[in-house]
Design a protein around this motif. Structure first.
Motif, PDB file in Angstrom:
ATOM      1  N   PRO A   1       0.805  -1.176  -0.050  1.00 21.67           N
ATOM      2  CA  PRO A   1      -0.256   0.155  -0.013  1.00 21.67           C
ATOM      3  C   PRO A   1       0.781   1.373   0.016  1.00 21.67           C
ATOM      4  O   PRO A   1       2.021   1.134   0.171  1.00 21.67           O
ATOM      5  N   PRO A   2       0.215   2.440  -0.580  1.00 21.85           N
ATOM      6  CA  PRO A   2       1.213   3.614  -0.519  1.00 21.85           C
ATOM      7  C   PRO A   2       1.825   3.970   0.865  1.00 21.85           C
ATOM      8  O   PRO A   2       1.207   3.702   1.870  1.00 21.85           O
ATOM      9  N   MET A   3       2.673   5.066   0.687  1.00 26.26           N
ATOM     10  CA  MET A   3       3.368   5.385   1.792  1.00 26.26           C
ATOM     11  C   MET A   3       2.146   6.440   2.758  1.00 26.26           C
ATOM     12  O   MET A   3       1.468   6.960   2.077  1.00 26.26           O
ATOM     13  N   ASN A   4       2.307   6.366   3.894  1.00 30.24           N
ATOM     14  CA  ASN A   4       1.440   7.146   4.637  1.00 30.24           C
ATOM     15  C   ASN A   4       2.031   8.599   4.881  1.00 30.24           C
ATOM     16  O   ASN A   4       3.207   8.751   5.119  1.00 30.24           O
ATOM     17  N   LEU A   5       1.200   9.418   4.743  1.00 29.62           N
ATOM     18  CA  LEU A   5       1.815  10.769   4.782  1.00 29.62           C
ATOM     19  C   LEU A   5       1.150  11.627   5.784  1.00 29.62           C
ATOM     20  O   LEU A   5      -0.307  11.581   5.776  1.00 29.62           O
ATOM     21  N   MET A   6       1.711  12.256   6.924  1.00 25.69           N
ATOM     22  CA  MET A   6       0.941  13.056   7.832  1.00 25.69           C
ATOM     23  C   MET A   6       1.570  14.408   7.974  1.00 25.69           C
ATOM     24  O   MET A   6       2.772  14.504   7.796  1.00 25.69           O
ATOM     25  N   PRO A   7       0.703  15.425   8.441  1.00 30.08           N
ATOM     26  CA  PRO A   7       1.373  16.570   8.676  1.00 30.08           C
ATOM     27  C   PRO A   7       1.938  16.644   9.910  1.00 30.08           C
ATOM     28  O   PRO A   7       1.533  16.173  10.766  1.00 30.08           O
ATOM     29  N   ALA A   8       3.116  17.475  10.043  1.00 28.28           N
ATOM     30  CA  ALA A   8       3.621  17.571  11.208  1.00 28.28           C
ATOM     31  C   ALA A   8       4.760  18.925  11.482  1.00 28.28           C
ATOM     32  O   ALA A   8       4.688  19.408  10.442  1.00 28.28           O
ATOM     33  N   THR A   9       5.102  19.148  12.527  1.00 28.98           N
ATOM     34  CA  THR A   9       5.945  20.346  12.821  1.00 28.98           C
ATOM     35  C   THR A   9       7.393  19.800  13.294  1.00 28.98           C
ATOM     36  O   THR A   9       7.471  18.936  13.948  1.00 28.98           O
ATOM     37  N   VAL A  10       8.209  20.759  12.932  1.00 31.52           N
ATOM     38  CA  VAL A  10       9.645  20.591  13.272  1.00 31.52           C
ATOM     39  C   VAL A  10      10.018  21.469  14.146  1.00 31.52           C
ATOM     40  O   VAL A  10       9.868  22.764  14.080  1.00 31.52           O
TER      41      VAL A  10
ATOM     42  N   LEU B   1       5.628  17.442   5.727  1.00 27.27           N
ATOM     43  CA  LEU B   1       4.783  16.140   5.670  1.00 27.27           C
ATOM     44  C   LEU B   1       5.592  15.052   6.020  1.00 27.27           C
ATOM     45  O   LEU B   1       6.975  14.769   5.523  1.00 27.27           O
ATOM     46  N   VAL B   2       5.287  14.062   6.866  1.00 23.01           N
ATOM     47  CA  VAL B   2       6.009  13.055   7.105  1.00 23.01           C
ATOM     48  C   VAL B   2       5.613  11.709   6.646  1.00 23.01           C
ATOM     49  O   VAL B   2       4.433  11.725   6.590  1.00 23.01           O
ATOM     50  N   GLY B   3       6.219  11.065   5.923  1.00 26.11           N
ATOM     51  CA  GLY B   3       6.170   9.928   5.102  1.00 26.11           C
ATOM     52  C   GLY B   3       6.662   8.640   5.805  1.00 26.11           C
ATOM     53  O   GLY B   3       7.904   8.813   6.193  1.00 26.11           O
ATOM     54  N   VAL B   4       5.893   7.800   5.988  1.00 33.24           N
ATOM     55  CA  VAL B   4       6.400   6.248   6.687  1.00 33.24           C
ATOM     56  C   VAL B   4       5.814   5.368   5.735  1.00 33.24           C
ATOM     57  O   VAL B   4       4.408   5.125   5.749  1.00 33.24           O
ATOM     58  N   ARG B   5       6.523   4.185   5.296  1.00 31.92           N
ATOM     59  CA  ARG B   5       5.938   3.180   4.629  1.00 31.92           C
ATOM     60  C   ARG B   5       5.231   2.374   5.379  1.00 31.92           C
ATOM     61  O   ARG B   5       5.941   1.790   6.663  1.00 31.92           O
ATOM     62  N   PRO B   6       4.287   1.563   5.203  1.00 38.05           N
ATOM     63  CA  PRO B   6       3.648   0.875   6.125  1.00 38.05           C
ATOM     64  C   PRO B   6       4.517  -0.348   6.336  1.00 38.05           C
ATOM     65  O   PRO B   6       4.276  -0.870   7.460  1.00 38.05           O
ATOM     66  N   GLU B   7       5.390  -0.779   5.653  1.00 35.78           N
ATOM     67  CA  GLU B   7       6.039  -1.913   5.920  1.00 35.78           C
ATOM     68  C   GLU B   7       7.383  -1.493   6.835  1.00 35.78           C
ATOM     69  O   GLU B   7       8.003  -2.511   7.630  1.00 35.78           O
TER      70      GLU B   7
ATOM     71  N   GLY C   1      -4.007  12.403  13.073  1.00 36.62           N
ATOM     72  CA  GLY C   1      -5.231  12.987  12.241  1.00 36.62           C
ATOM     73  C   GLY C   1      -4.995  12.565  10.922  1.00 36.62           C
ATOM     74  O   GLY C   1      -6.018  13.266  10.081  1.00 36.62           O
ATOM     75  N   ALA C   2      -4.489  11.685  10.378  1.00 38.12           N
ATOM     76  CA  ALA C   2      -4.609  11.156   9.030  1.00 38.12           C
ATOM     77  C   ALA C   2      -4.697   9.536   8.883  1.00 38.12           C
ATOM     78  O   ALA C   2      -4.153   8.854   9.891  1.00 38.12           O
ATOM     79  N   PRO C   3      -5.313   8.999   7.940  1.00 39.78           N
ATOM     80  CA  PRO C   3      -5.148   7.719   7.662  1.00 39.78           C
ATOM     81  C   PRO C   3      -3.767   7.153   7.940  1.00 39.78           C
ATOM     82  O   PRO C   3      -2.921   7.927   7.222  1.00 39.78           O
ATOM     83  N   PHE C   4      -3.831   6.070   8.400  1.00 43.98           N
ATOM     84  CA  PHE C   4      -2.330   5.225   8.703  1.00 43.98           C
ATOM     85  C   PHE C   4      -2.527   3.771   8.312  1.00 43.98           C
ATOM     86  O   PHE C   4      -3.615   3.260   9.209  1.00 43.98           O
ATOM     87  N   SER C   5      -1.748   3.356   7.334  1.00 42.77           N
ATOM     88  CA  SER C   5      -1.606   1.690   7.609  1.00 42.77           C
ATOM     89  C   SER C   5      -0.310   1.173   7.929  1.00 42.77           C
ATOM     90  O   SER C   5       0.697   1.905   7.545  1.00 42.77           O
TER      91      SER C   5
ATOM     92  N   PRO D   1      14.350   2.040  12.000  1.00 47.09           N
ATOM     93  CA  PRO D   1      15.192   3.112  11.799  1.00 47.09           C
ATOM     94  C   PRO D   1      15.381   3.641  10.409  1.00 47.09           C
ATOM     95  O   PRO D   1      14.935   2.757   9.606  1.00 47.09           O
ATOM     96  N   ASP D   2      15.485   4.987  10.280  1.00 49.01           N
ATOM     97  CA  ASP D   2      15.507   5.721   8.773  1.00 49.01           C
ATOM     98  C   ASP D   2      13.983   5.450   8.250  1.00 49.01           C
ATOM     99  O   ASP D   2      14.017   5.269   6.861  1.00 49.01           O
ATOM    100  N   ALA D   3      12.974   5.191   9.014  1.00 46.86           N
ATOM    101  CA  ALA D   3      11.760   4.994   8.296  1.00 46.86           C
ATOM    102  C   ALA D   3      11.141   6.288   7.908  1.00 46.86           C
ATOM    103  O   ALA D   3      10.026   6.516   7.051  1.00 46.86           O
ATOM    104  N   LEU D   4      11.547   7.464   8.294  1.00 46.98           N
ATOM    105  CA  LEU D   4      10.853   8.663   8.095  1.00 46.98           C
ATOM    106  C   LEU D   4      11.553   9.286   6.807  1.00 46.98           C
ATOM    107  O   LEU D   4      12.765   9.246   6.546  1.00 46.98           O
ATOM    108  N   HIS D   5      10.471   9.670   6.004  1.00 40.34           N
ATOM    109  CA  HIS D   5      10.555  10.432   4.803  1.00 40.34           C
ATOM    110  C   HIS D   5      10.107  11.978   5.145  1.00 40.34           C
ATOM    111  O   HIS D   5       8.943  11.808   5.271  1.00 40.34           O
ATOM    112  N   ILE D   6      10.749  12.973   4.921  1.00 46.12           N
ATOM    113  CA  ILE D   6      10.265  14.439   5.139  1.00 46.12           C
ATOM    114  C   ILE D   6      10.173  15.100   3.978  1.00 46.12           C
ATOM    115  O   ILE D   6      11.111  15.174   3.320  1.00 46.12           O
TER     116      ILE D   6
END
Lengths: 289, 349
Positions: free
Chosen positions: B238-247, B274-280, B311-315, B335-340
């Motif tokens: 499934p596609p990457m989860n994308l969530m709004p976030a603050t730094v 926007l923070v991206g995390v792959r479901p896997e 606040g966003a759908p997450f799988s 580790p290294d799961a975050l895509h900014i």
């Protein structure tokens, strides 16, 4: 009991269907049959008693005379010549129409022409201008070109066909575009694509249009009457009246021969339809595109 | 064999629609490149420009060392496989495959030999006398391939060649096409909207969106380092989860519900991202991030858990051996799961 009542209903509808079909067939077949029977009598009998219901003894004679005895004003035309003339007109007419309308449709569908749509609709509106409407200017043009009493003059002015162009246009538009592109990549130029791909693909369309156009050409009466004065160019359809049924030398017209000729004149269109029908059905059931 | 070079290539239709925005890239000799993107992204237009079926509005196209902008498709030494196969319906398989050779005036004996060779390569020998209408979808696909390879072109072009096949056959043909291309060593450009095909077949993937190249890279590049949110959500299923976030001040990343994620945003990241995390890349039952599982999708080899985070759908995707029940749980990130990503430009930070 529950099964017999629907079965009986089906049987009734079958009976009525067949009754209608049989009556229709009789209605359609009676005139040619009567003509055939009457063609077996001599001219005097028919002239005196009208259409005959029983066979006479002149059938062979009438057919032979109709086909092989020179007649007409110049005594040079016989039925065989007229049959050949009719075939030339019918085939020339059908083939010419198919070639011209296929090429016109090819140009309209496959080439990015300026005003292609306009051109198509202009061709299409000529449906509103059948031969009868433009017969005087057409005659004038042919006469000035010196094409009266030629096969060219008989055929060429009639072969532009809006109907054919329309049918081929619709068909070409249903051929997938990728086929043209694949052929282009395969190194087939426009002419090669047309001959190698489009013509074979259209063969059922061609057969259908050939049937329609051959019969149409075969039955032409007005245009041949106008454009040919030389009896050696006469076709069957007009020859029946002008060669056989003419009152020359105060004789009774050869009704028997005329009817024999009428039967012969009916045969080729029938044969064409019967022959091409196989193609027709084959083409319709075999999804080829 | 040839390399293909696109220099500032662009396509604008007469109605002003810019189907392909100015783009440049090079395909080295023998490479298998996949153009992937949603429908209407310009991938087919780009392919058709390379084929010569579509005029090039601007820029230059090189096949080998020659500019071929105005060269006829027949003379570009390419072969194309179409989505609907575009086989000539009235010709036998043999004539379909040999048609291009016949048009080039090659002696009949040579054509025969080449067609037979290609047919045996594709297991089509016993079908040479059949018409396309007498073949199954997969066999037609093979004939289309055969028509392409008999010519021994410098470049193969594939326009969604597998999308008319059923799933099983598609997997099989995918491997066959790839193997064939490897064996022949011919440069290939392959268009698809299916990211699985792109990932599995490509040496390099070009991701297109709205006529623009989003990213060019190897499948693992594109998967591991998506350059934009579009690539992030298009590649991977499934596609990457994308969530709004603050730094925050110390580059800490806080989701909109206050959850602080382990990991730091890189220097230069804007205040909101926007923070991206792959479901896997998510571990279920480990870590300290609260996560409520709403729905579980069973896929056999894996299981997809759907819920909400920040606040966003997450799988979350877990293996078949891991346990999960609907209801509250916790997750941790590898580790290294975050895509900014920058929410303004949608590009990777």
């Amino acid at each position: 009991m529950t099964q017999t009542s629907p079965r009986r209903r089906i049987r009734w509808s079958t009976v009525s269907d067949h009754t209608i079909l049989t009556l229709g067939a009789i209605l359609m077949m009676a005139p040619p049959l009567l003509a055939f029977i009457s063609a077996s009598h001599d001219a005097v009998t028919i002239h005196r008693e009208g259409i005959q219901l029983g066979f006479g003894d002149q059938l062979g004679t009438n057919f032979r005379k109709a086909m092989f005895e020179k007649g007409g004003f110049t005594q040079t035309v016989d039925g065989t010549l007229m049959l050949i003339n009719s075939l030339i007109l019918g085939i020339g007419f059908a083939v010419g129409k198919i070639i011209i309308s296929m090429m016109a449709a090819y140009a309209i569908v496959y080439f990015r022409l300026r005003f292609a749509t306009l051109a198509f609709w202009m061709i299409f509106t000529t449906l509103l201008l059948p031969l009868e409407v433009r017969i005087l200017p057409s005659y004038e043009a042919i006469q000035r070109l010196g094409l009266t009493n030629t096969y060219t003059g008989l055929i060429v002015p009639l072969i532009a066909s809006a109907t054919g162009t329309f049918f081929f246009r619709q068909f070409f538009m249903s051929v997938p575009e990728e086929l043209a592109e694949a052929a282009r990549i395969d190194g087939a130029g426009p002419v090669k694509f047309f001959i190698d791909i489009l013509v074979p693909l259209s063969r059922t369309m061609i057969a259908a249009i050939f049937i329609i156009m051959f019969v149409f050409g075969w039955n032409q009466y007005l245009w041949p009457t106008l454009i040919t004065t030389d009896e050696s160019f006469f076709t069957l359809v007009r020859g029946i009246k002008q060669i056989v049924l003419s009152y020359t030398d105060a004789q009774i017209p050869e009704h028997g021969q005329a009817l024999a000729l009428a039967i012969i004149a009916m045969l080729p269109p029938v044969l064409i339809v019967v022959f091409f029908q196989n193609w027709f059905v084959k083409g319709l059931t075999e999804s080829d595109k | 064999m040839a390399q293909v070079t696109l220099e500032q290539l662009r396509k604008v239709y007469p109605n002003g629609n810019e189907a392909v925005q100015t783009c440049s890239f090079q395909i080295p000799d023998g490479e298998f490149v996949v153009l992937v993107g949603p429908s209407g992204c310009g991938k087919s237009t780009l392919l058709r420009m390379i084929a010569g079926l579509e005029e090039i509005s601007d820029g230059s196209l090189y096949i080998g060392d020659a500019v071929v902008n105005d060269v006829d498709p027949a003379d570009r030494n390419i072969a194309m496989v179409f989505q609907n196969y575009a086989l000539y319906p009235h010709m036998t398989v043999e004539r379909n495959m040999g048609y291009g050779l016949r048009n080039r005036g090659i002696p009949k004996a040579d054509i025969d030999a080449k067609v037979r060779e290609a047919a045996s390569m594709l297991n089509l020998t016993e079908y040479l006398d059949r018409r396309p209408s007498q073949l199954s979808g997969g066999q037609r696909q093979r004939v289309a391939m055969g028509r392409a390879i008999v010519r021994q072109p410098e470049l193969f072009l594939f326009d969604e060649p597998l999308s008319n096949l059923d799933a099983k056959l598609r997997n099989q043909m995918r491997i066959e096409i790839k193997a064939l291309q490897r064996r022949l060593g011919t440069t290939a450009v392959y268009v698809t909207h299916d990211q699985v095909e792109a990932m599995t077949m490509a040496d390099r993937i070009i991701v297109l969106n709205e006529g623009r190249i989003e990213q060019i890279g190897t499948p693992s590049d594109v998967y591991n380092h998506p350059e934009s949110t579009f690539v992030a959500s298009f590649i991977g299923a499934p596609p990457m989860n994308l969530m709004p976030a603050t730094v925050g001040a110390d580059q800490a990343i806080t989701l909109s519900d206050g959850t602080v994620l382990a990991g730091r945003a890189p220097e230069g990241a804007p205040g909101s991202v926007l923070v991206g995390v792959r479901p896997e890349d998510v571990l279920i039952g480990a870590g300290d991030i609260p996560f409520t599982i709403d729905i579980i999708e069973e896929l056999g080899a894996l299981r997809l858990l759907h819920g909400q985070l920040g606040g966003a759908p997450f799988s979350v995707s877990i293996g078949k051996d891991e346990q999960a029940q609907a209801g509250p749980s916790t997750i941790g990130l590898k580790p290294d799961a975050l895509h900014i990503f920058d929410p303004q430009t949608q590009r990777r930070v």
